[in-house]
Design a protein around this motif. Structure first.
Motif, PDB file in Angstrom:
ATOM      1  N   GLY A 204       3.682  32.410 -12.925  1.00  0.00           N
ATOM      2  CA  GLY A 204       3.121  33.681 -13.372  1.00  0.00           C
ATOM      3  C   GLY A 204       4.002  34.874 -13.090  1.00  0.00           C
ATOM      4  N   GLY A 205       5.169  34.677 -12.458  1.00  0.00           N
ATOM      5  CA  GLY A 205       6.054  35.778 -12.115  1.00  0.00           C
ATOM      6  C   GLY A 205       6.785  36.342 -13.322  1.00  0.00           C
ATOM      7  N   ILE A 206       7.411  37.512 -13.120  1.00  0.00           N
ATOM      8  CA  ILE A 206       8.134  38.206 -14.189  1.00  0.00           C
ATOM      9  C   ILE A 206       9.583  38.394 -13.767  1.00  0.00           C
ATOM     10  CG2 ILE A 206       8.282  40.317 -15.555  1.00  0.00           C
ATOM     11  CD1 ILE A 206       5.302  40.683 -15.164  1.00  0.00           C
ATOM     12  N   ILE A 207      10.491  38.065 -14.671  1.00  0.00           N
ATOM     13  CA  ILE A 207      11.933  38.207 -14.423  1.00  0.00           C
ATOM     14  C   ILE A 207      12.505  39.152 -15.468  1.00  0.00           C
ATOM     15  CG2 ILE A 207      14.136  37.002 -14.205  1.00  0.00           C
ATOM     16  CD1 ILE A 207      12.540  34.431 -13.684  1.00  0.00           C
ATOM     17  N   GLU A 208      13.233  40.169 -15.032  1.00  0.00           N
ATOM     18  CA  GLU A 208      13.840  41.115 -15.954  1.00  0.00           C
ATOM     19  C   GLU A 208      15.281  40.713 -16.251  1.00  0.00           C
ATOM     20  OE1 GLU A 208      13.531  45.010 -14.373  1.00  0.00           O
ATOM     21  OE2 GLU A 208      11.388  45.219 -14.799  1.00  0.00           O
ATOM     22  N   VAL A 209      15.648  40.830 -17.539  1.00  0.00           N
ATOM     23  CA  VAL A 209      17.026  40.604 -17.969  1.00  0.00           C
ATOM     24  C   VAL A 209      17.539  41.931 -18.513  1.00  0.00           C
ATOM     25  CG1 VAL A 209      18.566  39.259 -19.429  1.00  0.00           C
ATOM     26  CG2 VAL A 209      16.454  38.221 -18.540  1.00  0.00           C
ATOM     27  N   PRO A 210      18.288  42.701 -17.722  1.00  0.00           N
ATOM     28  CA  PRO A 210      18.713  44.040 -18.143  1.00  0.00           C
ATOM     29  C   PRO A 210      19.796  43.979 -19.218  1.00  0.00           C
ATOM     30  CG  PRO A 210      19.679  43.496 -16.038  1.00  0.00           C
ATOM     31  CD  PRO A 210      18.748  42.372 -16.362  1.00  0.00           C
ATOM     32  N   PRO A 211      20.084  45.088 -19.881  1.00  0.00           N
ATOM     33  CA  PRO A 211      21.154  45.112 -20.886  1.00  0.00           C
ATOM     34  C   PRO A 211      22.470  44.618 -20.312  1.00  0.00           C
ATOM     35  CG  PRO A 211      19.874  47.130 -20.974  1.00  0.00           C
ATOM     36  CD  PRO A 211      19.401  46.395 -19.760  1.00  0.00           C
ATOM     37  N   GLY A 212      23.196  43.872 -21.122  1.00  0.00           N
ATOM     38  CA  GLY A 212      24.487  43.359 -20.702  1.00  0.00           C
ATOM     39  C   GLY A 212      24.441  41.974 -20.120  1.00  0.00           C
ATOM     40  N   LYS A 225       5.072  25.354 -14.186  1.00  0.00           N
ATOM     41  CA  LYS A 225       5.448  26.706 -13.760  1.00  0.00           C
ATOM     42  C   LYS A 225       5.783  27.526 -14.997  1.00  0.00           C
ATOM     43  CE  LYS A 225       8.873  29.241 -10.999  1.00  0.00           C
ATOM     44  NZ  LYS A 225      10.000  29.121 -10.054  1.00  0.00           N
ATOM     45  N   VAL A 226       5.029  28.585 -15.229  1.00  0.00           N
ATOM     46  CA  VAL A 226       5.247  29.456 -16.386  1.00  0.00           C
ATOM     47  C   VAL A 226       5.610  30.847 -15.892  1.00  0.00           C
ATOM     48  CG1 VAL A 226       4.256  30.466 -18.462  1.00  0.00           C
ATOM     49  CG2 VAL A 226       3.623  28.137 -17.785  1.00  0.00           C
ATOM     50  N   VAL A 227       6.778  31.321 -16.256  1.00  0.00           N
ATOM     51  CA  VAL A 227       7.215  32.667 -15.904  1.00  0.00           C
ATOM     52  C   VAL A 227       7.448  33.455 -17.187  1.00  0.00           C
ATOM     53  CG1 VAL A 227       8.296  31.834 -13.787  1.00  0.00           C
ATOM     54  CG2 VAL A 227       9.673  32.104 -15.861  1.00  0.00           C
ATOM     55  N   THR A 228       7.524  34.768 -17.071  1.00  0.00           N
ATOM     56  CA  THR A 228       7.784  35.630 -18.213  1.00  0.00           C
ATOM     57  C   THR A 228       9.113  36.336 -18.016  1.00  0.00           C
ATOM     58  OG1 THR A 228       5.417  35.995 -18.606  1.00  0.00           O
ATOM     59  CG2 THR A 228       6.947  37.582 -19.562  1.00  0.00           C
ATOM     60  N   TRP A 229       9.971  36.218 -19.036  1.00  0.00           N
ATOM     61  CA  TRP A 229      11.274  36.890 -19.016  1.00  0.00           C
ATOM     62  C   TRP A 229      11.170  38.145 -19.883  1.00  0.00           C
ATOM     63  CZ3 TRP A 229      15.404  34.376 -16.388  1.00  0.00           C
ATOM     64  CH2 TRP A 229      15.151  33.062 -16.007  1.00  0.00           C
ATOM     65  N   ASP A 230      11.300  39.311 -19.278  1.00  0.00           N
ATOM     66  CA  ASP A 230      11.336  40.563 -20.021  1.00  0.00           C
ATOM     67  C   ASP A 230      12.797  40.885 -20.308  1.00  0.00           C
ATOM     68  OD1 ASP A 230       8.650  40.842 -20.136  1.00  0.00           O
ATOM     69  OD2 ASP A 230       8.495  42.402 -18.607  1.00  0.00           O
ATOM     70  N   VAL A 231      13.198  40.681 -21.577  1.00  0.00           N
ATOM     71  CA  VAL A 231      14.607  40.774 -21.941  1.00  0.00           C
ATOM     72  C   VAL A 231      14.890  42.141 -22.537  1.00  0.00           C
ATOM     73  CG1 VAL A 231      16.437  39.767 -23.336  1.00  0.00           C
ATOM     74  CG2 VAL A 231      14.675  38.290 -22.338  1.00  0.00           C
ATOM     75  N   TYR A 232      15.726  42.915 -21.851  1.00  0.00           N
ATOM     76  CA  TYR A 232      16.197  44.201 -22.361  1.00  0.00           C
ATOM     77  C   TYR A 232      17.610  44.070 -22.914  1.00  0.00           C
ATOM     78  CZ  TYR A 232      12.214  46.050 -19.806  1.00  0.00           C
ATOM     79  OH  TYR A 232      10.951  46.298 -19.342  1.00  0.00           O
ATOM     80  N   ALA A 233      18.207  42.885 -22.746  1.00  0.00           N
ATOM     81  CA  ALA A 233      19.530  42.630 -23.302  1.00  0.00           C
ATOM     82  C   ALA A 233      19.404  42.407 -24.803  1.00  0.00           C
ATOM     83  CB  ALA A 233      20.163  41.409 -22.630  1.00  0.00           C
ATOM     84  N   ASP A 234      20.542  42.400 -25.496  1.00  0.00           N
ATOM     85  CA  ASP A 234      20.566  42.255 -26.947  1.00  0.00           C
ATOM     86  C   ASP A 234      20.406  40.789 -27.305  1.00  0.00           C
ATOM     87  OD1 ASP A 234      20.940  42.352 -29.627  1.00  0.00           O
ATOM     88  OD2 ASP A 234      22.899  43.338 -29.571  1.00  0.00           O
ATOM     89  N   VAL A 248       9.430  34.283 -23.259  1.00  0.00           N
ATOM     90  CA  VAL A 248      10.481  35.286 -23.396  1.00  0.00           C
ATOM     91  C   VAL A 248       9.948  36.431 -24.249  1.00  0.00           C
ATOM     92  CG1 VAL A 248      12.813  35.752 -24.201  1.00  0.00           C
ATOM     93  CG2 VAL A 248      12.263  33.531 -23.193  1.00  0.00           C
ATOM     94  N   ARG A 249      10.006  37.650 -23.719  1.00  0.00           N
ATOM     95  CA  ARG A 249       9.610  38.840 -24.467  1.00  0.00           C
ATOM     96  C   ARG A 249      10.837  39.705 -24.677  1.00  0.00           C
ATOM     97  NH1 ARG A 249       4.312  40.817 -21.136  1.00  0.00           N
ATOM     98  NH2 ARG A 249       5.957  41.230 -19.602  1.00  0.00           N
TER      99      ARG A 249
END
Length: 533
Positions: A204-212, A225-234, A248-249
Motif C-alpha cells: 500500500g506504500g507510495i514511491i515517487e519517481v521524480p523527473p529525470g 504486495k501492491v505499491v503505487t508509483w507516482d511517476v513525474y518523469a517523462d 503506476v500513475r
C-alpha cells in the motif's frame, strides 16, 4: 479564464458552459505560472501548481517547527546541564574538565570512585560525557549529549514526535510520517535504486519517481504486495517505467496514465470512484454525474477523437471478459436506464458526415458454425433465481421522443444490407396462444419491390389484398372468399392426360359431382362442379 461567462447554474449542459469548463480545467491542470484560477461562476480556486506550492510550504513549515522544537530541547538541556554542574560542584562529588585529555592528565590526583565530567570529549565527537575513576584510570559511564548525537544520526527523525492537525489525529514521529512516501532518489538513480525503494515500502506504500529518473532493467515484485508509483518523469521517453510492479500513475506530460502490470484473482478495481447522492431536491433535467468527460474537437482536427475508449484484449479460455459494462439497479419508482447513448445534430440539414446514436461492430475471419458471433444480444432474466418469471414489455422499441411524431419521423424503422442466410428467424421462439410472429395495423402494407409497386395490405371489414401499384388484383375476404377485383383470371392448370375414348364420342358424366367451386361473373353467382379423378 472564462470566454463566454454565461452565468448558468451548476449542472448546465450548454455548449458554451462546456467550452468554459474545458478552458478553465486546462488552466487549472497545466498552467506553468498561475497558482489560482477562476471558474465560470467567479469562484477562485487553486491550480495544480498552486496545490503543489502550498504543499511544499506546509512541508517546509513542519520541518521548521521540528527544527525549532529540537533547538528548544537542546537549549533546555544546556540550562539543565549548567544547573546540574553548579549543584554538583557545590557538593563536590564531580570533577569537571573541558577535554578528555585534561581529565586524563589529572586522573592521578582524583579519588578512586570519583566522577569526572568532560564538557567536550574529543574521543566522543565532542559530546558531553562522564567517567568513573577506577584504579587510576577513567572508565566510560554515559554520553550526556546522546540526544544531540541521535538527532544528527540517520535515525534521528524517529526521535521527533509529530501530531497531525485535527481532532482524533494519531501521534507518530517525523521518520514514520516521511516514510509514508519514498523516492527512488533516496536510494540513488539506477535500477538498484528502484528495487531498493520498492523493498523499503510496505504493502500500500507510495514511491515517487521524480523527473529525470528512469528504470533500466526489471524490478522484482513480491506476491501480495501492491505499491503505487507516482511517476513525474517523462514516461514517453522512459516507457520502461510502465513495467514497474504495482500500480503506476503517470503525472507528467499530456497523458495522465494509471497502469497495473500484475494482478491477482482478488483484485476489485484499479480505479474506484464512489458517490452517494443523498441530497434533497434538485433541478429537473439537471445532470449530476460521478464521472464526466468533456471533449471539444476543433474544426481543423482530422484524426479520430473519442471521448472514452475501453479496449479489452482477451487471451483467456474461460470467464466473461467485457470491455465496457453499465448497470442500473431500479429500487424505486424513478425511471432507471442501464445505458443511454445519444447523438445530437445542431444543423437543420444533415451534412455529409453521419449522426449515429449507437454503432455495434463485429469483425472476424472465416465461418461461424457455432453461431456465437452476435452483433446485439438482448437477454432477459430474473432479478434473483427464485423470483417469478420476468415479463419484458419490449425487446426492441423504436419511436419518437415521448411517442410524439411531431418531434421526429423515421425514413426506415429497420434496414438490412449485405448477404444473409435468413433475415428474420422465429423458429426458436414460442408464440403464446393468441400471439403473432408479426402484427401489423389495418391498412399497413408489405412491399415486394424497391418502389413498393407490389404490396399486400389488410383492411378491417374488407380483407387481405394484393396490389400492383394502386390496383387491387386479388382479395381474400374475412368470409373466406377469393375475389379478383381487378378482373384478372383464375388459372387452374394441370398435366394433359389421354383417354381410351373414341374421338368425338362422349361418355355420360357421373350422376353427382364431388363438389362445386362457387364464383361470380359480372355479379351473377356461378358454380363449377368437380369430380373424383
Amino acid at each position: 479564464m472564462t470566454t463566454y461567462n454565461t452565468g448558468n447554474p451548476v449542472g448546465s449542459a450548454a455548449a458554451k458552459d462546456l467550452y468554459d469548463n474545458a478552458e478553465n480545467l486546462d488552466v487549472a491542470i497545466n498552467s506553468p505560472s498561475a497558482d489560482v484560477w477562476t471558474d465560470r461562476l467567479g469562484q477562485a480556486r487553486k491550480t495544480w501548481r498552486g496545490i503543489q506550492n502550498e504543499a511544499q510550504l506546509e512541508i517546509a513549515q513542519v520541518v521548521g517547527e521540528v527544527t525549532a522544537q529540537s533547538q528548544q530541547y537542546l537549549d533546555a538541556s544546556i540550562v539543565a546541564r549548567d544547573e546540574a554542574r553548579a549543584a554538583a560542584s557545590a557538593s563536590g562529588p564531580i570533577a569537571f574538565f573541558g577535554t578528555y585529555a585534561a581529565a586524563q592528565a589529572a586522573v592521578g590526583g582524583l579519588p578512586d570512585g570519583g566522577i569526572v565530567e568532560v564538557s567536550q570529549d574529543e574521543t566522543r565527537a565532542g559530546a558531553r560525557t562522564r567517567y568513573k575513576v577506577q584504579a587510576g584510570a577513567l572508565v566510560f559511564l554515559v554520553n550526556l549529549d546522546q540526544t544531540k548525537i541521535d538527532l544528527a544520526a540517520a535515525s534521528g527523525a524517529g526521535m521527533v514526535g509529530y501530531l497531525p492537525g485535527g481532532v482524533g489525529a494519531v501521534a507518530t514521529n517525523v521518520q514514520a510520517k516521511l516514510r509514508e512516501r519514498v523516492s527512488v532518489t533516496d536510494f540513488g538513480a539506477n535500477t538498484a535504486a528502484f528495487q531498493a525503494a520498492y523493498d523499503a515500502v510496505s504493502d500500500g506504500g507510495i514511491i515517487e519517481v521524480p523527473p529525470g529518473a528512469s528504470a533500466i532493467g526489471v524490478v522484482s515484485g513480491s506476491a501480495g504486495k501492491v505499491v503505487t508509483w507516482d511517476v513525474y518523469a517523462d514516461t514517453d521517453a522512459n516507457l520502461s517505467l510502465l513495467n514497474l510492479p504495482g500500480i503506476v500513475r503517470s503525472l507528467h506530460g499530456p497523458a495522465r496514465m494509471t497502469w497495473q502490470g500484475a494482478s491477482s484473482s482478488t483484485d476489485y478495481a484499479l480505479e474506484r470512484i464512489d458517490r452517494t447522492a443523498n441530497h434533497a431536491g434538485g433541478t429537473p433535467g439537471g445532470v449530476a454525474s460521478t464521472l464526466r468527460v468533456n471533449t471539444t474537437v476543433s474544426a481543423g482536427v482530422s484524426n479520430f477523437e473519442w471521448g472514452i475508449v475501453g479496449v479489452m484484449t482477451n487471451n483467456a479460455m474461460a470467464g466473461e471478459n467485457v470491455a465496457g459494462y453499465f448497470k442500473g439497479v431500479k429500487n424505486a419508482a424513478g425511471p432507471t436506464f442501464g445505458s443511454v447513448s445519444e447523438v445530437r445534430e445542431t444543423t437543420d440539414v444533415a451534412a455529409n458526415g453521419g449522426a449515429v446514436g449507437i454503432e455495434v461492430d463485429v469483425f472476424a475471419n472465416g465461418s461461424n458454425n457455432a453461431g456465437n458471433r452476435v452483433g446485439i444480444d438482448i437477454v432477459g432474466g430474473k432479478n434473483d433465481g427464485t423470483g417469478a418469471t420476468a415479463r419484458i414489455g419490449y425487446g426492441i422499441r423504436v419511436g419518437p421522443q415521448n411517442n410524439d411524431s411531431t418531434r421526429a419521423t423515421f425514413g426506415l424503422g429497420m434496414q438490412f444490407r449485405g448477404t444473409y442466410g435468413s433475415i428474420i428467424d422465429t423458429q426458436g421462439a414460442t408464440i403464446e396462444a393468441g400471439g403473432l410472429a408479426l402484427r401489423m395495423k389495418s391498412g399497413q402494407s408489405i412491399g415486394f419491390a424497391t418502389d413498393n409497386d407490389r404490396n399486400m395490405s389488410y383492411v378491417v371489414g374488407v380483407g387481405l389484398g394484393y396490389f400492383v401499384g394502386a390496383s387491387e388484383k386479388v382479395r381474400f375476404t374475412d368470409a373466406g372468399d377469393l375475389e379478383l377485383p381487378g378482373g384478372g383470371l383464375l388459372r387452374l392448370t394441370s398435366k394433359i392426360r389421354t383417354t381410351s375414348a373414341t374421338a368425338g364420342a362422349a361418355s355420360a358424366l357421373p350422376t353427382a359431382p364431388d363438389g362445386y367451386i362457387s364464383f361470380t361473373v359480372d355479379g351473377v353467382s356461378k358454380k363449377f362442379p368437380y369430380y373424383a379423378s
